[in-house]
Design a protein around this motif. Structure first.
Motif, PDB file in Angstrom:
ATOM      1  N   ALA A  67       0.743  -1.216  -0.032  1.00  0.00           N
ATOM      2  CA  ALA A  67       0.026  -0.057  -0.121  1.00  0.00           C
ATOM      3  C   ALA A  67       0.928   1.294  -0.113  1.00  0.00           C
ATOM      4  O   ALA A  67       2.004   1.113   0.650  1.00  0.00           O
ATOM      5  CB  ALA A  67      -0.816   0.071   1.223  1.00  0.00           C
ATOM      6  N   VAL A  68       0.436   2.245  -0.501  1.00  0.00           N
ATOM      7  CA  VAL A  68       1.264   3.569  -0.523  1.00  0.00           C
ATOM      8  C   VAL A  68       0.135   4.807   0.197  1.00  0.00           C
ATOM      9  O   VAL A  68      -1.042   4.648  -0.145  1.00  0.00           O
ATOM     10  CB  VAL A  68       1.597   3.968  -1.767  1.00  0.00           C
ATOM     11  CG1 VAL A  68       2.733   3.054  -2.244  1.00  0.00           C
ATOM     12  CG2 VAL A  68       0.584   4.182  -3.011  1.00  0.00           C
ATOM     13  N   GLY A  69       0.863   5.449   0.963  1.00  0.00           N
ATOM     14  CA  GLY A  69       0.026   6.505   1.613  1.00  0.00           C
ATOM     15  C   GLY A  69       0.511   6.792   2.932  1.00  0.00           C
ATOM     16  O   GLY A  69       0.856   5.775   3.762  1.00  0.00           O
ATOM     17  N   ASP A  73      -3.909   3.952  11.095  1.00  0.00           N
ATOM     18  CA  ASP A  73      -4.231   3.951  12.389  1.00  0.00           C
ATOM     19  C   ASP A  73      -4.171   2.618  13.032  1.00  0.00           C
ATOM     20  O   ASP A  73      -4.118   2.450  14.463  1.00  0.00           O
ATOM     21  CB  ASP A  73      -5.884   4.061  12.228  1.00  0.00           C
ATOM     22  CG  ASP A  73      -6.691   3.227  11.178  1.00  0.00           C
ATOM     23  OD1 ASP A  73      -5.737   2.540  10.077  1.00  0.00           O
ATOM     24  OD2 ASP A  73      -7.844   2.786  11.402  1.00  0.00           O
ATOM     25  N   ILE A  74      -3.641   1.499  12.375  1.00  0.00           N
ATOM     26  CA  ILE A  74      -3.504   0.259  12.839  1.00  0.00           C
ATOM     27  C   ILE A  74      -1.901  -0.117  12.657  1.00  0.00           C
ATOM     28  O   ILE A  74      -1.523  -1.450  13.074  1.00  0.00           O
ATOM     29  CB  ILE A  74      -4.375  -1.052  12.422  1.00  0.00           C
ATOM     30  CG1 ILE A  74      -4.429  -1.016  10.914  1.00  0.00           C
ATOM     31  CG2 ILE A  74      -5.723  -0.613  13.047  1.00  0.00           C
ATOM     32  CD1 ILE A  74      -5.042  -2.259  10.602  1.00  0.00           C
ATOM     33  N   HIS A  77      -7.228  -2.388   0.294  1.00  0.00           N
ATOM     34  CA  HIS A  77      -7.052  -1.275   1.200  1.00  0.00           C
ATOM     35  C   HIS A  77      -5.760  -0.563   1.069  1.00  0.00           C
ATOM     36  O   HIS A  77      -4.801  -0.841   0.281  1.00  0.00           O
ATOM     37  CB  HIS A  77      -7.048  -2.060   2.462  1.00  0.00           C
ATOM     38  CG  HIS A  77      -5.638  -3.354   2.786  1.00  0.00           C
ATOM     39  ND1 HIS A  77      -4.274  -2.775   3.131  1.00  0.00           N
ATOM     40  CD2 HIS A  77      -5.635  -4.488   2.845  1.00  0.00           C
ATOM     41  CE1 HIS A  77      -3.601  -3.699   3.202  1.00  0.00           C
ATOM     42  NE2 HIS A  77      -4.394  -4.760   3.020  1.00  0.00           N
ATOM     43  N   GLY A  78      -5.600   0.116   1.831  1.00  0.00           N
ATOM     44  CA  GLY A  78      -4.516   1.346   1.912  1.00  0.00           C
ATOM     45  C   GLY A  78      -3.673   1.046   3.084  1.00  0.00           C
ATOM     46  O   GLY A  78      -3.496  -0.248   3.630  1.00  0.00           O
ATOM     47  N   SER A  79      -2.843   1.931   3.370  1.00  0.00           N
ATOM     48  CA  SER A  79      -1.614   1.798   4.455  1.00  0.00           C
ATOM     49  C   SER A  79      -2.148   1.758   5.802  1.00  0.00           C
ATOM     50  O   SER A  79      -1.465   1.502   6.645  1.00  0.00           O
ATOM     51  CB  SER A  79      -0.552   2.980   4.049  1.00  0.00           C
ATOM     52  OG  SER A  79      -1.004   4.160   4.351  1.00  0.00           O
ATOM     53  N   ALA A  80      -3.376   1.974   5.946  1.00  0.00           N
ATOM     54  CA  ALA A  80      -4.132   1.948   7.414  1.00  0.00           C
ATOM     55  C   ALA A  80      -3.197   2.488   8.546  1.00  0.00           C
ATOM     56  O   ALA A  80      -2.889   1.752   9.406  1.00  0.00           O
ATOM     57  CB  ALA A  80      -4.490   0.638   7.692  1.00  0.00           C
ATOM     58  N   LEU A  82       1.384   4.723  -7.709  1.00  0.00           N
ATOM     59  CA  LEU A  82       0.546   3.814  -8.063  1.00  0.00           C
ATOM     60  C   LEU A  82      -0.145   3.970  -9.075  1.00  0.00           C
ATOM     61  O   LEU A  82      -0.385   3.420 -10.178  1.00  0.00           O
ATOM     62  CB  LEU A  82      -0.619   3.938  -6.861  1.00  0.00           C
ATOM     63  CG  LEU A  82      -1.520   2.999  -6.892  1.00  0.00           C
ATOM     64  CD1 LEU A  82      -1.194   1.416  -6.790  1.00  0.00           C
ATOM     65  CD2 LEU A  82      -2.704   2.865  -5.516  1.00  0.00           C
ATOM     66  N   GLU A 134      -2.307  -6.139  -5.829  1.00  0.00           N
ATOM     67  CA  GLU A 134      -2.343  -5.382  -4.641  1.00  0.00           C
ATOM     68  C   GLU A 134      -3.675  -5.619  -3.687  1.00  0.00           C
ATOM     69  O   GLU A 134      -4.793  -5.436  -4.415  1.00  0.00           O
ATOM     70  CB  GLU A 134      -1.878  -3.750  -4.815  1.00  0.00           C
ATOM     71  CG  GLU A 134      -2.893  -2.998  -5.841  1.00  0.00           C
ATOM     72  CD  GLU A 134      -3.024  -1.519  -5.759  1.00  0.00           C
ATOM     73  OE1 GLU A 134      -2.874  -1.046  -4.700  1.00  0.00           O
ATOM     74  OE2 GLU A 134      -3.963  -1.159  -6.693  1.00  0.00           O
ATOM     75  N   ASN A 139      -5.085  -7.376   8.728  1.00  0.00           N
ATOM     76  CA  ASN A 139      -5.411  -8.490   8.100  1.00  0.00           C
ATOM     77  C   ASN A 139      -4.729  -8.841   6.758  1.00  0.00           C
ATOM     78  O   ASN A 139      -4.703  -8.089   5.977  1.00  0.00           O
ATOM     79  CB  ASN A 139      -6.884  -8.400   7.902  1.00  0.00           C
ATOM     80  CG  ASN A 139      -7.510  -9.683   7.097  1.00  0.00           C
ATOM     81  OD1 ASN A 139      -6.854 -10.849   6.932  1.00  0.00           O
ATOM     82  ND2 ASN A 139      -8.703  -9.632   7.094  1.00  0.00           N
TER      83      ASN A 139
HETATM   84  P1  NAD Z   1      -7.335   2.218   4.301  1.00  0.00           P
HETATM   85  O1  NAD Z   1      -7.933   1.119   3.554  1.00  0.00           O
HETATM   86  O2  NAD Z   1      -5.713   2.379   4.523  1.00  0.00           O
HETATM   87  O3  NAD Z   1      -7.843   2.230   5.868  1.00  0.00           O
HETATM   88  C1  NAD Z   1      -9.620   2.132   6.052  1.00  0.00           C
HETATM   89  C2  NAD Z   1      -9.830   1.505   7.306  1.00  0.00           C
HETATM   90  O4  NAD Z   1      -9.481   0.101   6.997  1.00  0.00           O
HETATM   91  C3  NAD Z   1      -9.165   1.703   8.454  1.00  0.00           C
HETATM   92  O5  NAD Z   1      -9.855   1.747   9.466  1.00  0.00           O
HETATM   93  C4  NAD Z   1      -7.944   0.758   8.554  1.00  0.00           C
HETATM   94  O6  NAD Z   1      -7.513   0.124   9.786  1.00  0.00           O
HETATM   95  C5  NAD Z   1      -8.629  -0.482   8.007  1.00  0.00           C
HETATM   96  N1  NAD Z   1      -8.109  -1.457   7.235  1.00  0.00           N
HETATM   97  C6  NAD Z   1      -7.479  -1.343   6.301  1.00  0.00           C
HETATM   98  N2  NAD Z   1      -6.912  -2.365   5.730  1.00  0.00           N
HETATM   99  C7  NAD Z   1      -6.937  -3.408   6.753  1.00  0.00           C
HETATM  100  C8  NAD Z   1      -6.503  -4.582   7.043  1.00  0.00           C
HETATM  101  N3  NAD Z   1      -5.536  -5.333   6.113  1.00  0.00           N
HETATM  102  N4  NAD Z   1      -6.752  -5.324   8.226  1.00  0.00           N
HETATM  103  C9  NAD Z   1      -7.456  -4.779   8.989  1.00  0.00           C
HETATM  104  N5  NAD Z   1      -7.995  -3.421   9.023  1.00  0.00           N
HETATM  105  C10 NAD Z   1      -7.582  -2.831   7.665  1.00  0.00           C
HETATM  106  O7  NAD Z   1      -7.841   3.808   3.870  1.00  0.00           O
HETATM  107  P2  NAD Z   1      -7.751   4.962   4.279  1.00  0.00           P
HETATM  108  O8  NAD Z   1      -7.488   5.298   5.786  1.00  0.00           O
HETATM  109  O9  NAD Z   1      -8.522   5.944   3.689  1.00  0.00           O
HETATM  110  O10 NAD Z   1      -6.097   5.482   3.698  1.00  0.00           O
HETATM  111  C11 NAD Z   1      -4.979   5.468   4.483  1.00  0.00           C
HETATM  112  C12 NAD Z   1      -3.719   5.769   3.137  1.00  0.00           C
HETATM  113  O11 NAD Z   1      -3.801   4.748   2.405  1.00  0.00           O
HETATM  114  C13 NAD Z   1      -4.058   7.124   2.606  1.00  0.00           C
HETATM  115  O12 NAD Z   1      -2.852   7.650   2.253  1.00  0.00           O
HETATM  116  C14 NAD Z   1      -4.661   6.346   1.216  1.00  0.00           C
HETATM  117  O13 NAD Z   1      -4.384   7.552   0.055  1.00  0.00           O
HETATM  118  C15 NAD Z   1      -3.863   5.168   0.959  1.00  0.00           C
HETATM  119  N6  NAD Z   1      -4.462   4.151   0.168  1.00  0.00           N
HETATM  120  C16 NAD Z   1      -3.624   3.485  -0.579  1.00  0.00           C
HETATM  121  C17 NAD Z   1      -4.112   2.260  -1.571  1.00  0.00           C
HETATM  122  C18 NAD Z   1      -3.267   1.665  -2.110  1.00  0.00           C
HETATM  123  O14 NAD Z   1      -1.863   1.717  -2.025  1.00  0.00           O
HETATM  124  N7  NAD Z   1      -3.770   0.711  -3.236  1.00  0.00           N
HETATM  125  C19 NAD Z   1      -5.516   2.194  -1.414  1.00  0.00           C
HETATM  126  C20 NAD Z   1      -6.446   2.929  -0.366  1.00  0.00           C
HETATM  127  C21 NAD Z   1      -5.799   3.847   0.286  1.00  0.00           C
END
Ligand code: NAD
Ligand code: IPM
Ligand code: MN
Length: 342
Positions: free
Chosen positions: A69-71, A275-276, A270-273, A85, A267, A283
């Protein structure tokens, strides 16, 4: 020997990629891994660029790329994500964003009481144009009179090829999703390409929904969908919605694909999450299933099916992370999948 480029990226990216690579390792395939771990937000913050032309050349020489993931919360503008990306998607002309959605166990769905019909659909997102094309600009930037334009690009070639691809992978039916009741020019083009492609694929049932209704229908009756084909931004949104119906974005896999060259950037959705990140809570299933898509495209169908069965068995046994109702860490959830595989 196939060379696979790996870009772990940021946040939970490296954590889930570690599990994906260990799972790939169990399969014992003849692949060589080229890790580009400097492509991350830290490099971007230091150098102003994360992925160089030389990196892209290395990537082009590989058979496929696996990306975490990137972000990064320190970055508010889209340049970094666009430079990694979206650059990969555009420069490698990865015009299909292939996002399968599977409900692995009824308990995972927020619609669990009505999830008996299952959920097993595929979102085909146009990945090379639309609102992401970067066409537009700003006038009187950073003033109170700023004008900002992002043009939504739809081309006959781009729309036709992605709809054609959607038909080529459909089991029973394709639903095209647009907003042609409100967006006049692109809407008309999507409708024209759609009618043409429907005529070219008489064996597959075809239907159309406006995107607002499609969001509603996905929640009301997710089992009704087989393949959904839509534009770049609607596909982005609907794939997160569908992933959540199937247990959360942590389970969702994808590939950015050029169907002619066969090149794919695999890929998790989901993103770089942030928060966790760093807590062992991520996961790894989305990354493992993205790897399964890669393994399948590299010609190892049986191994890919075995990976998917292993994921299903681990989830059914609740050997999974907290987002899926388990209590395992990222590493232990990866190990549980591998235990089912061995
Ligand atoms: P996110 O998908 O990173 O997270 C959204 C929610 O889902 C969060 O609460 C997170 O904890 C949860 N989550 C995500 N993946 C999880 C996993 N594998 N297991 C458990 N929980 C999971 O989306 P966001 O918070 O909007 O974005 C965070 C960063 O990631 C931003 O910089 C965004 O631009 C980037 N992003 C990158 C990609 C990619 O690389 N393809 C995709 C989406 C977002
Ligand atoms: C995705 C992501 C990306 C997108 C972002 C990070 C640019 O949300 O892969 O779905 O919008 O395509
Ligand atoms: Mn997204």
């Amino acid at each position: 020997m196939s060379v696979i480029t790996v870009i772990p990226g940021d946040g939970i990216g490296p954590e889930v990629i570690e599990q994906a690579l260990e799972t790939l390792d169990v399969l014992g395939l003849d692949v060589d891994i080229d890790v580009l771990d400097h492509i991350n937000a830290g490099t971007y913050l230091r150098d102003g660029a994360a992925m160089t032309d030389r990196d892209l050349e290395r990537i082009r020489r590989s058979r496929a790329t696996l990306l975490g993931a990137v972000g990064d919360p320190r970055l508010s503008s889209p340049e970094y994500a666009r430079g990694v990306l979206l650059r990969l998607r555009f420069e490698l002309d990865l015009y299909v964003n292939y996002r399968p959605v599977t409900l692995w166990h009824p308990r995972l769905s927020p619609l669990r009481d009505s999830a008996g019909g299952g959920l097993n659909c595929l979102i085909i997102r146009e990945n090379s144009e639309g609102l992401y094309a970067g066409v537009g600009g700003r006038l009187r930037a950073d003033t109170e009179h700023e004008v900002a334009i992002d043009a939504e690009i739809s081309t006959w070639h781009g729309v036709s090829r992605v709809i054609d691809f959607a038909f080529s992978v459909a089991r029973t039916k394709v639903c095209m999703v647009d907003k042609s009741n409100a967006v006049p020019h692109g809407g008309r083009l999507w409708q024209r390409c759609w009618r043409h492609q429907v005529g070219e694929h008489p064996g597959i049932a075809a239907s159309h929904l406006y995107v607002d209704t499609a969001a509603m229908a996905l929640v009301a009756d997710p089992a009704a969908f087989d393949v959904i084909v839509t534009n770049n931004s609607y596909g982005d949104i609907l794939s997160d919605l569908a992933a959540e119906l199937a247990g959360g974005v942590g389970t969702a896999a994808s590939v950015n694909l050029n169907a002619e060259t066969g090149y794919g950037v695999y890929e998790p959705v989901h993103g770089s999450a942030p928060d966790i990140a760093g807590q062992g809570l991520a996961n790894p299933v989305g990354a493992v299933l993205s790897t399964a898509l890669m393994v399948e495209r590299l010609g190892h169908r049986a191994e890919a099916d075995a990976m998917r069965r292993a994921v299903g068995a681990a989830i059914t046994a609740r050997r999974c992370t907290p987002d899926l109702g388990g209590s395992l860490t990222t590493k232990d959830a990866g190990a549980a999948i591998r235990a089912e595989l061995e």
